[in-house]
Design an enzyme around this catalytic site. Structure first.
Site, PDB file in Angstrom:
ATOM      1  N   SER A  99       4.961   2.608   7.930  1.00 30.83           N
ATOM      2  CA  SER A  99       4.508   1.503   7.096  1.00 30.83           C
ATOM      3  C   SER A  99       5.641   0.952   6.236  1.00 30.83           C
ATOM      4  CB  SER A  99       3.388   1.983   6.177  1.00 30.83           C
ATOM      5  OG  SER A  99       2.256   1.188   6.302  1.00 30.83           O
ATOM      6  N   HIS A 156       0.821  -1.220   0.000  1.00 30.03           N
ATOM      7  CA  HIS A 156       0.000   0.000   0.000  1.00 30.03           C
ATOM      8  C   HIS A 156       0.855   1.271   0.000  1.00 30.03           C
ATOM      9  CE1 HIS A 156       0.496  -0.208   4.479  1.00 30.03           C
ATOM     10  NE2 HIS A 156       0.468   1.102   4.379  1.00 30.03           N
ATOM     11  N   ASP A 163       0.039  -7.546   1.354  1.00 32.09           N
ATOM     12  CA  ASP A 163       0.550  -6.185   1.519  1.00 32.09           C
ATOM     13  C   ASP A 163       2.077  -6.131   1.481  1.00 32.09           C
ATOM     14  OD1 ASP A 163       0.257  -3.453   1.738  1.00 32.09           O
ATOM     15  OD2 ASP A 163       0.215  -3.464   3.925  1.00 32.09           O
TER      16      ASP A 163
END
Length: 504
Positions: free
Chosen positions: A254, A151, A181
């Site tokens: 992230s 993402h 992911d």
């Protein structure tokens, strides 16, 4: 006087010796925590060595080890990178999607399990708008292979990687796997520092872990915490058995690494639980054992493949446990088996309860698709299945999911009365052909316990407590022998679902 002095000195020496013997004092009279800190620092200097500083025990508490992450941070920060992304996305005009909009302010799930960093851009009607994003990553190969979250680079037109030494490189996205992911990048550089990869399977709940990343763009930020839980299944259709921690992570973290006390990467920080967008004590990391397999596939082929079993499963609640005579409400209840699927070929049937896969207990229904999702097409799995009051062992060769793995269907049980409250009749031949089934009973009317549990007129009753039914007498016979509840297998349109109905 001299004798008294010698006696007092002797007592002091004996006391010091006794305290040193039990670890309260060092040989020189210093607290042992200082000596152990020095030893921990020396141990941390060696890659792969656990880092800890011991505190002095008391009469009621054993020796406790506290982490010292300074050496891990110094050794691994050069291999952690900052990732910035520019791209574009098509958005539709939404008057309510304005900054500071309060329409969602009281919705506790508005920011539930949000990604750390989404595209940032304006809202305009039906047109492409520029997006900008920040994230983290880590180098796993000296020739410039970098792992991060899918993402982070979603909808990216340009990806820039900034190293710890402030050098910047344009990165190529080798491939992404939205299902887990995971994304793999490549930069044109050599002799780069790398992080060592560990084994997430060795992690224990309560173990100390460390995150390094770029929250809000602040490079090389270090935060620490403990493993709160393992194997977490989140409501995001990812089928990833997440590592839950209380490590402080925020937007920009992230894709960054999660280290154990040996300085090995054991996870990739991916999601947080947040109602505000900032850290609220719950963060989730992708296990490196899974991420490493996905990375290897992407490097080799540019994409990742996932396994498929071919079942729809439901939670085993107390009502189902009573119906199927299970000691505990654990396992994955098979509601439907796809024709020709690996599950069908293995002999799995609707009404089976999968209790173990390859010796691993299935506690909740989501455990089964999560375990299958982390396997590869062609892998063989052995399942312990509860059927007709006993365990049956089945072996399945997994197929290719093509981005679709086992779904989890949920149903709510409700309190009912002694009778089911169903008006049933056998299906006509044309009705069987239209429904694609060979037997069953049509629900003409539903009331009482069955209606409260969710049975509707027009449903087709296929089985009761796993026993196929073709007549009303068969239904009555099973219900009369059931003490607390019954499990009805219902076909509604093309879907099949178990509905628990509690009796009295």
């Amino acid at each position: 006087m001299e004798q008294q002095t010698n006696t007092a000195s002797l007592k002091i020496k004996r006391t010091v010796a006794a305290l040193a013997a039990i670890g309260v004092l060092g040989a020189g009279g210093a607290m042992v925590v200082h000596q152990n800190n020095a030893g921990a620092n020396a141990a941390a200097a060696a890659p792969g060595a656990p880092v800890a500083a011991a505190v002095a025990p008391t009469a009621s508490a054993p020796l406790v080890a506290l982490p010292d992450f300074s050496q891990i941070a110094a050794r691994n920060s050069p291999a952690v990178v900052n990732i910035s992304v520019t791209g574009s996305t098509k958005v539709a005009y939404d008057p309510s999607a304005q900054a500071g909009n309060d329409d969602f302010g009281n919705d506790p799930f508005f920011e539930f399990f949000r990604r750390f960093q989404g595209p940032q851009g304006g809202q305009r009607g039906g047109r492409d708008v520029p997006t900008h994003g920040l994230g983290s990553g880590f180098i796993v190969s000296p020739d410039g292979i970098i792992m991060t979250n899918a993402h982070v680079v979603r909808d990216a037109r340009e990806v820039t990687v900034k190293l710890n030494d402030r050098r910047e490189f344009r990165a190529k996205v080798l491939g992404t796997d939205p299902k887990t992911d995971i994304a793999v990048l490549k930069i044109d550089a050599n002799n780069l520092p790398v992080v060592p990869l560990g084994h997430s399977s060795d992690l224990k709940v309560g173990e100390w872990v460390l995150a390094i990343g770029s929250p809000y763009g602040f490079d090389s930020t270090v935060t620490a915490g403990v493993v709160s839980a393992k194997g977490r299944s989140l409501p995001d259709d990812s089928n990833v058995p997440f590592i839950q921690t209380d490590v402080a992570v925020n937007p920009g973290n992230s894709g960054g690494p999660l280290f154990n006390t040996r300085g090995e990467v054991v996870g990739i920080n991916s999601q947080i639980y947040s109602q505000t967008g900032g850290f609220q004590g719950l963060s989730f990391a992708i296990p490196i054992d899974l991420a490493g397999r996905i990375k290897d596939q992407i490097v080799a082929t540019g994409k990742a493949s996932h396994a498929k079993l071919g079942v729809t499963v439901q939670e085993v609640n107390q009502g189902f446990a009573d119906s199927f005579k299970l000691a505990t409400p654990e396992g994955a209840l098979v509601a439907n088996v796809e024709r020709g699927s690996p599950a069908d070929k293995a002999g799995l049937k609707s009404g089976d309860v999968v209790r173990k896969v390859n010796g691993q207990r299935i506690i909740g229904s989501a455990d089964l698709p999560a375990l299958v999702g982390t396997s590869l097409p062609g892998d063989k799995i052995t399942m312990d299945v509860w059927r007709d009051g006993k365990i049956v062992s089945l072996t399945a060769t997994l197929g290719n999911a093509a981005d679709k793995v086992a779904d989890v269907a949920k149903s709510d049980s409700a309190a009912g009365k002694v009778k089911l409250g169903l008006a049933l009749r056998p299906l006509q031949s044309d009705e069987k052909r239209e429904a694609g089934i060979s037997a069953g009973l049509l629900v003409e009317d539903a009331g009482g316990a069955a209606a409260n549990a969710g049975v509707q007129p027009g449903d087709v009753l296929l089985s009761v407590n796993g026993r196929p039914v073709n007549t009303v007498e068969q239904v009555r016979d099973v219900v009369e022998k059931s003490a607390k509840s019954v499990a009805l297998l219902i076909q509604r349109g093309p879907d099949k679902i178990f509905i628990p109905v509690r009796l009295g």
